[in-house]
Design a protein around this motif. Sequence first.
Motif, PDB file in Angstrom:
ATOM      1  N   GLY A 350      37.548  33.858  43.816  1.00  0.00           N
ATOM      2  CA  GLY A 350      37.196  32.922  44.836  1.00  0.00           C
ATOM      3  C   GLY A 350      38.154  32.565  45.777  1.00  0.00           C
ATOM      4  N   THR A 351      39.325  32.919  45.836  1.00  0.00           N
ATOM      5  CA  THR A 351      40.247  32.253  46.753  1.00  0.00           C
ATOM      6  C   THR A 351      40.468  33.275  48.145  1.00  0.00           C
ATOM      7  OG1 THR A 351      42.048  33.706  45.451  1.00  0.00           O
ATOM      8  CG2 THR A 351      41.801  31.500  44.978  1.00  0.00           C
ATOM      9  N   GLY A 352      39.380  33.952  48.351  1.00  0.00           N
ATOM     10  CA  GLY A 352      39.253  34.396  49.632  1.00  0.00           C
ATOM     11  C   GLY A 352      40.167  36.063  49.840  1.00  0.00           C
ATOM     12  N   LYS A 353      40.318  36.713  48.640  1.00  0.00           N
ATOM     13  CA  LYS A 353      40.940  37.883  48.736  1.00  0.00           C
ATOM     14  C   LYS A 353      40.115  39.002  49.332  1.00  0.00           C
ATOM     15  CE  LYS A 353      41.837  38.213  44.212  1.00  0.00           C
ATOM     16  NZ  LYS A 353      41.141  36.756  43.807  1.00  0.00           N
ATOM     17  N   THR A 354      38.971  39.153  48.934  1.00  0.00           N
ATOM     18  CA  THR A 354      38.079  40.018  49.688  1.00  0.00           C
ATOM     19  C   THR A 354      37.859  39.690  51.194  1.00  0.00           C
ATOM     20  OG1 THR A 354      36.913  40.464  47.673  1.00  0.00           O
ATOM     21  CG2 THR A 354      36.019  41.165  49.469  1.00  0.00           C
ATOM     22  N   THR A 355      37.646  38.654  51.607  1.00  0.00           N
ATOM     23  CA  THR A 355      37.287  38.135  53.046  1.00  0.00           C
ATOM     24  C   THR A 355      38.506  38.486  53.723  1.00  0.00           C
ATOM     25  OG1 THR A 355      36.014  36.374  52.299  1.00  0.00           O
ATOM     26  CG2 THR A 355      36.955  36.480  54.580  1.00  0.00           C
ATOM     27  N   ILE A 356      39.880  38.271  53.298  1.00  0.00           N
ATOM     28  CA  ILE A 356      41.081  38.537  53.977  1.00  0.00           C
ATOM     29  C   ILE A 356      41.334  40.077  54.163  1.00  0.00           C
ATOM     30  CG2 ILE A 356      43.599  38.368  53.917  1.00  0.00           C
ATOM     31  CD1 ILE A 356      42.317  35.856  54.804  1.00  0.00           C
ATOM     32  N   VAL A 375      36.337  48.444  55.117  1.00  0.00           N
ATOM     33  CA  VAL A 375      36.829  48.259  53.882  1.00  0.00           C
ATOM     34  C   VAL A 375      35.886  49.059  52.780  1.00  0.00           C
ATOM     35  CG1 VAL A 375      37.439  46.539  51.959  1.00  0.00           C
ATOM     36  CG2 VAL A 375      38.000  45.907  54.283  1.00  0.00           C
ATOM     37  N   HIS A 376      36.449  49.618  52.060  1.00  0.00           N
ATOM     38  CA  HIS A 376      35.727  50.446  50.933  1.00  0.00           C
ATOM     39  C   HIS A 376      36.315  49.849  49.496  1.00  0.00           C
ATOM     40  CE1 HIS A 376      33.510  53.826  49.363  1.00  0.00           C
ATOM     41  NE2 HIS A 376      34.474  53.882  48.386  1.00  0.00           N
ATOM     42  N   GLU A 377      35.577  49.088  48.885  1.00  0.00           N
ATOM     43  CA  GLU A 377      35.984  48.403  47.797  1.00  0.00           C
ATOM     44  C   GLU A 377      35.314  49.017  46.528  1.00  0.00           C
ATOM     45  OE1 GLU A 377      34.967  43.661  46.218  1.00  0.00           O
ATOM     46  OE2 GLU A 377      34.311  44.291  48.172  1.00  0.00           O
ATOM     47  N   VAL A 378      36.412  48.936  45.567  1.00  0.00           N
ATOM     48  CA  VAL A 378      36.279  50.089  44.285  1.00  0.00           C
ATOM     49  C   VAL A 378      36.793  49.085  43.115  1.00  0.00           C
ATOM     50  CG1 VAL A 378      36.023  52.269  45.414  1.00  0.00           C
ATOM     51  CG2 VAL A 378      38.500  51.131  44.664  1.00  0.00           C
ATOM     52  N   GLY A 379      36.406  49.508  42.115  1.00  0.00           N
ATOM     53  CA  GLY A 379      36.874  49.020  40.591  1.00  0.00           C
ATOM     54  C   GLY A 379      37.172  50.158  39.912  1.00  0.00           C
ATOM     55  N   ARG A 380      37.306  49.729  38.365  1.00  0.00           N
ATOM     56  CA  ARG A 380      37.966  50.696  37.617  1.00  0.00           C
ATOM     57  C   ARG A 380      36.934  51.907  37.348  1.00  0.00           C
ATOM     58  NH1 ARG A 380      41.060  51.796  32.849  1.00  0.00           N
ATOM     59  NH2 ARG A 380      39.779  52.840  31.329  1.00  0.00           N
ATOM     60  N   ALA A 381      35.710  51.525  37.399  1.00  0.00           N
ATOM     61  CA  ALA A 381      34.411  52.387  37.009  1.00  0.00           C
ATOM     62  C   ALA A 381      34.362  53.424  38.288  1.00  0.00           C
ATOM     63  CB  ALA A 381      33.038  51.436  37.168  1.00  0.00           C
ATOM     64  N   GLU A 382      34.628  53.254  39.380  1.00  0.00           N
ATOM     65  CA  GLU A 382      34.729  54.125  40.430  1.00  0.00           C
ATOM     66  C   GLU A 382      36.066  55.117  40.548  1.00  0.00           C
ATOM     67  OE1 GLU A 382      31.830  50.985  41.098  1.00  0.00           O
ATOM     68  OE2 GLU A 382      34.265  50.763  41.233  1.00  0.00           O
ATOM     69  N   LEU A 383      36.927  54.587  39.913  1.00  0.00           N
ATOM     70  CA  LEU A 383      38.274  55.413  39.851  1.00  0.00           C
ATOM     71  C   LEU A 383      38.682  56.293  38.320  1.00  0.00           C
ATOM     72  CD1 LEU A 383      40.661  52.780  41.542  1.00  0.00           C
ATOM     73  CD2 LEU A 383      39.413  54.689  42.814  1.00  0.00           C
ATOM     74  N   VAL A 384      38.264  55.536  37.535  1.00  0.00           N
ATOM     75  CA  VAL A 384      38.625  56.265  36.227  1.00  0.00           C
ATOM     76  C   VAL A 384      37.454  57.216  35.517  1.00  0.00           C
ATOM     77  CG1 VAL A 384      39.475  55.741  33.971  1.00  0.00           C
ATOM     78  CG2 VAL A 384      40.207  54.508  35.571  1.00  0.00           C
ATOM     79  N   GLY A 385      37.821  58.576  35.200  1.00  0.00           N
ATOM     80  CA  GLY A 385      37.048  59.410  34.657  1.00  0.00           C
ATOM     81  C   GLY A 385      36.740  59.260  32.978  1.00  0.00           C
ATOM     82  N   GLN A 386      35.874  59.715  32.574  1.00  0.00           N
ATOM     83  CA  GLN A 386      35.529  59.688  31.154  1.00  0.00           C
ATOM     84  C   GLN A 386      36.421  60.768  30.353  1.00  0.00           C
ATOM     85  OE1 GLN A 386      31.343  59.523  30.521  1.00  0.00           O
ATOM     86  NE2 GLN A 386      30.974  57.445  30.820  1.00  0.00           N
ATOM     87  N   TYR A 387      36.584  61.684  30.982  1.00  0.00           N
ATOM     88  CA  TYR A 387      37.122  62.959  30.251  1.00  0.00           C
ATOM     89  C   TYR A 387      38.466  63.237  30.985  1.00  0.00           C
ATOM     90  CZ  TYR A 387      32.491  62.820  28.317  1.00  0.00           C
ATOM     91  OH  TYR A 387      31.285  62.278  27.818  1.00  0.00           O
ATOM     92  N   GLY A 405      40.312  53.274  56.925  1.00  0.00           N
ATOM     93  CA  GLY A 405      40.161  51.785  56.838  1.00  0.00           C
ATOM     94  C   GLY A 405      41.005  51.428  55.885  1.00  0.00           C
ATOM     95  N   VAL A 406      40.314  50.633  54.850  1.00  0.00           N
ATOM     96  CA  VAL A 406      41.169  49.884  53.744  1.00  0.00           C
ATOM     97  C   VAL A 406      40.227  50.182  52.434  1.00  0.00           C
ATOM     98  CG1 VAL A 406      41.637  47.577  52.493  1.00  0.00           C
ATOM     99  CG2 VAL A 406      41.741  48.015  54.942  1.00  0.00           C
ATOM    100  N   LEU A 407      41.407  50.775  51.353  1.00  0.00           N
ATOM    101  CA  LEU A 407      40.964  51.093  50.008  1.00  0.00           C
ATOM    102  C   LEU A 407      41.216  49.608  49.252  1.00  0.00           C
ATOM    103  CD1 LEU A 407      39.502  52.955  47.816  1.00  0.00           C
ATOM    104  CD2 LEU A 407      41.861  53.695  47.297  1.00  0.00           C
ATOM    105  N   PHE A 408      40.143  48.994  49.078  1.00  0.00           N
ATOM    106  CA  PHE A 408      40.462  47.577  48.246  1.00  0.00           C
ATOM    107  C   PHE A 408      40.001  47.789  46.940  1.00  0.00           C
ATOM    108  CE2 PHE A 408      38.968  43.448  46.895  1.00  0.00           C
ATOM    109  CZ  PHE A 408      40.244  42.568  47.410  1.00  0.00           C
ATOM    110  N   ILE A 409      41.193  47.662  45.966  1.00  0.00           N
ATOM    111  CA  ILE A 409      40.755  47.730  44.513  1.00  0.00           C
ATOM    112  C   ILE A 409      41.044  46.323  43.660  1.00  0.00           C
ATOM    113  CG2 ILE A 409      41.949  48.971  42.281  1.00  0.00           C
ATOM    114  CD1 ILE A 409      43.231  51.039  44.231  1.00  0.00           C
ATOM    115  N   ILE A 446      45.885  50.761  51.227  1.00  0.00           N
ATOM    116  CA  ILE A 446      45.528  50.481  50.035  1.00  0.00           C
ATOM    117  C   ILE A 446      45.958  49.067  49.672  1.00  0.00           C
ATOM    118  CG2 ILE A 446      46.055  50.896  47.590  1.00  0.00           C
ATOM    119  CD1 ILE A 446      46.608  53.873  48.438  1.00  0.00           C
ATOM    120  N   ILE A 447      45.025  48.424  49.284  1.00  0.00           N
ATOM    121  CA  ILE A 447      45.267  46.956  48.620  1.00  0.00           C
ATOM    122  C   ILE A 447      44.858  46.758  47.436  1.00  0.00           C
ATOM    123  CG2 ILE A 447      44.499  44.212  49.279  1.00  0.00           C
ATOM    124  CD1 ILE A 447      44.047  45.032  52.043  1.00  0.00           C
ATOM    125  N   VAL A 448      45.741  46.235  46.297  1.00  0.00           N
ATOM    126  CA  VAL A 448      45.411  46.044  44.985  1.00  0.00           C
ATOM    127  C   VAL A 448      45.394  44.533  44.872  1.00  0.00           C
ATOM    128  CG1 VAL A 448      46.234  48.253  44.164  1.00  0.00           C
ATOM    129  CG2 VAL A 448      47.727  46.223  44.298  1.00  0.00           C
TER     130      VAL A 448
END
Length: 871
Positions: A350-356, A375-387, A405-409, A446-448
């Motif tokens: 909630g400190t404004g990271k996504t907004t910035i 901005v294309h927002e992703v997390g672990r689920a969109e990046l890590v495979g199961q196998y 654009g921006v890959l926001f992880i 790329i923003i982590v």
Amino acid sequence: MLDKKYKFKDLKVYSSTEWLADGKKKYRTVFENIETTYLYAELSFYNKLFDEEDWETSIRLKAYRLNEKGRKDELCDIKLEKYKVSKEDNIVQIREGWGNKEAGAFWSRGDYLWEAYIDEELVGRKRFYVESGGPVLNDDNPYFEISYIKLYEGPNKGVTEGERSYYTCFKAKDTRYIWVEFCFNNLQSSSWYAELFFNFYNDAGQLKGRTVELRKVNPNEETVVITTGWGSDTPGSWYEDKYRLEVIFMDQLIAVVPFEAGDDWQKGESTLLVGNDLLRTENYHQKTEEPEETLEELLAKLNEMIGLNQVKTRIQDYISYLRFLKLRKEQGFDEYQKINLHSVFRGNPGTGKTTIAKMLGKIYKQMGLLSNGKVHEVGRAELVGQYIGQTAPKVKEMIDKARGGVLFIDEAYSLIRSKEDSKDYGQEVVETLVKEMSDGPGDIAIIVAGYPKEMDIFLDSNPGFKSRFNIYFDFPDYLPQELSQIVELSARKRDIEFTPEALAYLNKKITENYRNRDETFGNARLVNSLVDEAKMNMGLRVMKSADLSQVTAEMLKKVELQDVQKIFKEEIQELPLIEEDNALLDEAMTELNSMIGLVEVKNQIFELIKLVRFYRDMGRDVLGRFSLHTVFKGNPGTGKTTVARILAKIYKALGILERGHLVECDRQSLVAGYIGQTAIKTQERIDKAMGGVLFIDEAYALSPQGVVNDFGNEALETILKQMEDKRGKFIVIVAGYTEPMDRFIESNPGLKSRFDRTLNFEDYTAEELFQIATYMLHQEKLTPDAEAEEYLRKYMKYLYERRDKYFGNARSVRKIIGQGIRKQHLRMASLDKSSRTEEMLTTLTLADLKDLNFEEEAGNQRKIGFRPQAE
């Protein structure tokens, strides 16, 4: 004559009484309990005597709730005797409902069934489900979050996932079925039923086709993919036109996907409209683009943001430096490295990271550094495979989508779980990102982002990772005065106003949250949720107390003090009424009284029982009211574990604890081998002990002296926190040798204050040791003769007088008696069966005790042997 005058057609369920075209209702299978008043069954059948004659029948509609064992609990039985069927009706429809006029008052979460009977014959069944996840709005869905919706073409049998090609425009003359791949992230912690309606409309708004998918979603499913499609195996169903797919869930439009059928194929992903974008449905195919803001306008908007002064300054400085580099290149200077836009955002929620991040994307686009700035927002689920082999392609796909654009992880640290876990492929994500940042084609930032401490560990996980990021932004927690400004801004966006008293109270509570904050403090996110809750409380108050015809605009927007106070008012949970279990108490007390010695321990337990019974006589509740965390100190073999088990029974019998069970553990069952795992392992044991007793033997092992970075301290801190937070909900008993336990209690300031009492288990006296010995023999149906008895008495005295701090008490006695019993058995085994008498079989003699190696039982410092017969 006709066998039957009817033919069953259908049995459907609905809740809304709104009429649709062709006399239909809004038929559904899944309903939200808080929105549901009545649920209706619609029985329909064909009239075989249509246009011939009127006739009568009996109709019966029965509703059931299905319990966990699959049995039916009847809710209602609606009977329509002598129901008249008119010859004018080709299809007969009978609608009856059951429930309560107040939403949420009757139907609760569960599985249900309607049954329909005609002339007492069961003709149809229809299962339906009631959920309790919360009301669904087009911009607020508590059940799931849409990840993506993709469209592809194929036959009726479908297309396997790896062979699908996704299109925004389909070749009309070759298209068979248009299939929908609908992916969402599950937000519920328990299982639920997802009922989704997929409606295909042409450009004129006419319904082209519809499919309905019902899917049970389990709590362990983080991501769910549903496929459905409409069309024909023979091309020709789709004409050249503009179409749209509308997705309906819980009677709410939650997504729209525009697509076309034209003269050729066009690969890609169609625009996905969700939330507030659904309100602008006047032109789905030509989504209105807001005019782009200039760089000056973007910087002015940045400066208007509440707080974040350090971030603003850092961005201004970085933009100035990027301008400087561009100016050098324009003047012919040869920059040895390309401009690096990759960044690290460190800060709490909630400190404004996504907004910035979104603002930076627009700024970089205006500066000509990115081609689109989205901005294309992703997390672990969109990046890590199961196998094996799935992760790198997934990461590359996300990079390609974000190109320009921006890959926001967000929560990027979750990519690295454990280096020792060979089945975790998060490290492969990092390696793929490093390669992209090193020699990729560019046109991407790329923003982590994530918590500060965790992000530092994450960046150190790969030697080359940290150096690939050019700039670090630290997002501090908002100050109380800044949070107060966010309250006012949030209220304006929601078109509500706080009274001065309500605003002052809310700001006071937010300040308290700020003072007690930890790394999970929600900042602006917390403020927005509090404002939303205050608005909801205002709405509930208005709807319950006011005559709706007299409601004014002022009443609909004014948040009062009581609306805010209700947010922070703790709900008083009614405790179960547990009476004293006299039979169990008698059983436990018999066990305690049968124990030899322990006079002081027994006295303290007797006092506790008296106190509890006094409270009960005075009418006071005792469940969860006693904090009885206890220290057991004493040498081995003094009965600590046995007393702990008996105490758990006593606490259960007295109603002090809800469950009254005992969970035994030691260091090994609490401490793990890696950072972060111990707290989880310890918490699991505490959760298991909730409502009962957690018994930790040799507890001093959790705090070994002189050991640096020992995980035992982590277990200890977890236990101490739960002892305070869940005071009265469970009891902790720590046990161990006297001296180590004294050092253990003094080693941590919080330990001494958390434990309410100490029970000292003194060494057994010589006489008590003898009683224990004879009791053990009695258990084996053996009685010592006079000489053996005298020998045992003298030997127990010898043990007691020469004991040291390692003295085993009852354990030592058990070892001695065990040897004597074994020797007696061997002596009997050496005799002929005919010569063994009953007296011989049940008697322990001096011969069975002599010449045994007993001297070590007196202590490690005295190895002098024992010759009582010489005394």
